[in-house]
Design a protein around this motif. Sequence first.
Motif, mmCIF file in Angstrom:
data_model
loop_
_atom_site.group_PDB
_atom_site.id
_atom_site.type_symbol
_atom_site.label_atom_id
_atom_site.label_comp_id
_atom_site.label_asym_id
_atom_site.label_seq_id
_atom_site.Cartn_x
_atom_site.Cartn_y
_atom_site.Cartn_z
ATOM 1 N N ALA A 72 -6.552 -11.153 44.998
ATOM 2 C CA ALA A 72 -5.436 -11.649 45.522
ATOM 3 C C ALA A 72 -4.873 -12.711 44.446
ATOM 4 C CB ALA A 72 -6.134 -12.725 46.739
ATOM 5 N N ALA A 73 -5.711 -13.264 43.500
ATOM 6 C CA ALA A 73 -4.994 -14.115 42.468
ATOM 7 C C ALA A 73 -5.594 -14.073 41.164
ATOM 8 C CB ALA A 73 -5.050 -15.400 42.898
ATOM 9 N N TRP A 74 -4.725 -13.768 40.175
ATOM 10 C CA TRP A 74 -5.178 -13.737 38.755
ATOM 11 C C TRP A 74 -4.495 -14.654 37.983
ATOM 12 C CZ3 TRP A 74 -8.446 -9.788 36.502
ATOM 13 C CH2 TRP A 74 -8.721 -8.653 36.993
ATOM 14 N N ASN A 98 -10.099 -13.045 37.177
ATOM 15 C CA ASN A 98 -9.927 -12.699 38.409
ATOM 16 C C ASN A 98 -10.373 -13.942 39.254
ATOM 17 O OD1 ASN A 98 -10.248 -12.290 41.254
ATOM 18 N ND2 ASN A 98 -11.246 -10.011 40.908
ATOM 19 N N TYR A 99 -9.645 -14.861 39.930
ATOM 20 C CA TYR A 99 -10.138 -16.153 40.675
ATOM 21 C C TYR A 99 -11.320 -15.867 41.613
ATOM 22 C CZ TYR A 99 -6.433 -18.762 37.969
ATOM 23 O OH TYR A 99 -5.580 -19.055 37.077
ATOM 24 N N PHE A 100 -11.189 -14.806 42.230
ATOM 25 C CA PHE A 100 -12.178 -14.542 43.203
ATOM 26 C C PHE A 100 -13.790 -14.290 42.652
ATOM 27 C CE2 PHE A 100 -14.425 -11.645 46.559
ATOM 28 C CZ PHE A 100 -14.511 -12.518 47.338
ATOM 29 N N LYS A 102 -14.293 -14.294 39.486
ATOM 30 C CA LYS A 102 -14.395 -15.118 38.063
ATOM 31 C C LYS A 102 -14.633 -14.083 36.838
ATOM 32 C CE LYS A 102 -14.291 -18.988 40.215
ATOM 33 N NZ LYS A 102 -13.345 -18.916 41.166
ATOM 34 N N GLY A 103 -14.182 -12.675 37.170
ATOM 35 C CA GLY A 103 -14.274 -11.664 36.166
ATOM 36 C C GLY A 103 -13.206 -11.763 35.038
ATOM 37 N N VAL A 104 -13.528 -11.557 33.724
ATOM 38 C CA VAL A 104 -12.647 -11.792 32.711
ATOM 39 C C VAL A 104 -12.330 -10.227 32.075
ATOM 40 C CG1 VAL A 104 -12.092 -13.038 30.523
ATOM 41 C CG2 VAL A 104 -13.432 -14.015 32.322
ATOM 42 N N GLU A 105 -11.254 -10.136 31.763
ATOM 43 C CA GLU A 105 -10.408 -8.996 31.050
ATOM 44 C C GLU A 105 -9.882 -9.610 29.872
ATOM 45 O OE1 GLU A 105 -10.878 -5.473 31.134
ATOM 46 O OE2 GLU A 105 -12.380 -6.100 32.611
ATOM 47 N N ALA A 106 -10.264 -8.944 28.414
ATOM 48 C CA ALA A 106 -9.612 -9.644 27.402
ATOM 49 C C ALA A 106 -9.447 -8.417 26.282
ATOM 50 C CB ALA A 106 -10.353 -10.734 26.643
ATOM 51 N N THR A 107 -8.250 -8.461 25.878
ATOM 52 C CA THR A 107 -7.982 -7.381 24.852
ATOM 53 C C THR A 107 -7.171 -8.098 23.504
ATOM 54 O OG1 THR A 107 -7.852 -5.815 26.312
ATOM 55 C CG2 THR A 107 -7.057 -4.907 24.302
ATOM 56 N N SER A 108 -7.384 -7.548 22.346
ATOM 57 C CA SER A 108 -6.773 -8.082 21.163
ATOM 58 C C SER A 108 -5.342 -7.223 20.877
ATOM 59 C CB SER A 108 -7.302 -8.098 19.875
ATOM 60 O OG SER A 108 -7.880 -6.998 19.776
ATOM 61 N N TYR A 109 -4.355 -7.806 20.447
ATOM 62 C CA TYR A 109 -3.240 -7.098 20.148
ATOM 63 C C TYR A 109 -2.444 -7.683 18.688
ATOM 64 C CZ TYR A 109 -3.422 -5.140 24.785
ATOM 65 O OH TYR A 109 -3.680 -4.528 25.958
ATOM 66 N N GLY A 110 -1.697 -6.896 18.179
ATOM 67 C CA GLY A 110 -0.954 -7.110 16.933
ATOM 68 C C GLY A 110 0.191 -8.261 17.295
ATOM 69 N N ALA A 111 0.805 -7.735 18.375
ATOM 70 C CA ALA A 111 1.860 -8.385 18.839
ATOM 71 C C ALA A 111 1.909 -8.218 20.317
ATOM 72 C CB ALA A 111 3.275 -8.050 18.438
ATOM 73 N N VAL A 112 2.354 -9.466 21.114
ATOM 74 C CA VAL A 112 2.503 -9.407 22.631
ATOM 75 C C VAL A 112 4.027 -9.235 23.009
ATOM 76 C CG1 VAL A 112 1.837 -10.639 24.769
ATOM 77 C CG2 VAL A 112 0.362 -10.774 22.813
#
Length: 133
Positions: A72-74, A98-100, A102-112
């Motif tokens: 519902a909320a990220w 994910n606020y429900f 508390k799971g985290v997804e993270a990825t690195s990038y050269g430019a966003v």
Amino acid sequence: MLLEEIHAGTWGPHMSGFVLAKKILRASYFWITMEIVCIQYIWKCHRYQIHADMIKIPPNELNATCSPWSFAAWGMDVIGPIDPAASNGHMFILVAINYFSKGVEATSYGAVTKKVVADFVRDSIRNYRVNSY
């Protein structure tokens, strides 16, 4: 003029009275009432009053950020630029929480860019949703 230059000029970012007195000492100036004068000076500085540490303010009630159901909320944020860059040349980290669950997804990038964020939402968050059930 000395107080103004050291407090708000090239010497520093609107520090407290005692820190201001120490910086004046490091600049080879001294007078007997220096700390009192510095404290009186910073209490007249409007920017210091706005941005000063609020240590003596009583604590406020914390409001938990929660979600009624999963997805519902990220929350998303970009960390960076990171110096030095990662071994693959990436300088930014895109993070989603994910606020429900508390799971985290993270990825690195050269430019966003917009495309990178859209791909991240489509791929990472969709994969997170499929794997969490």
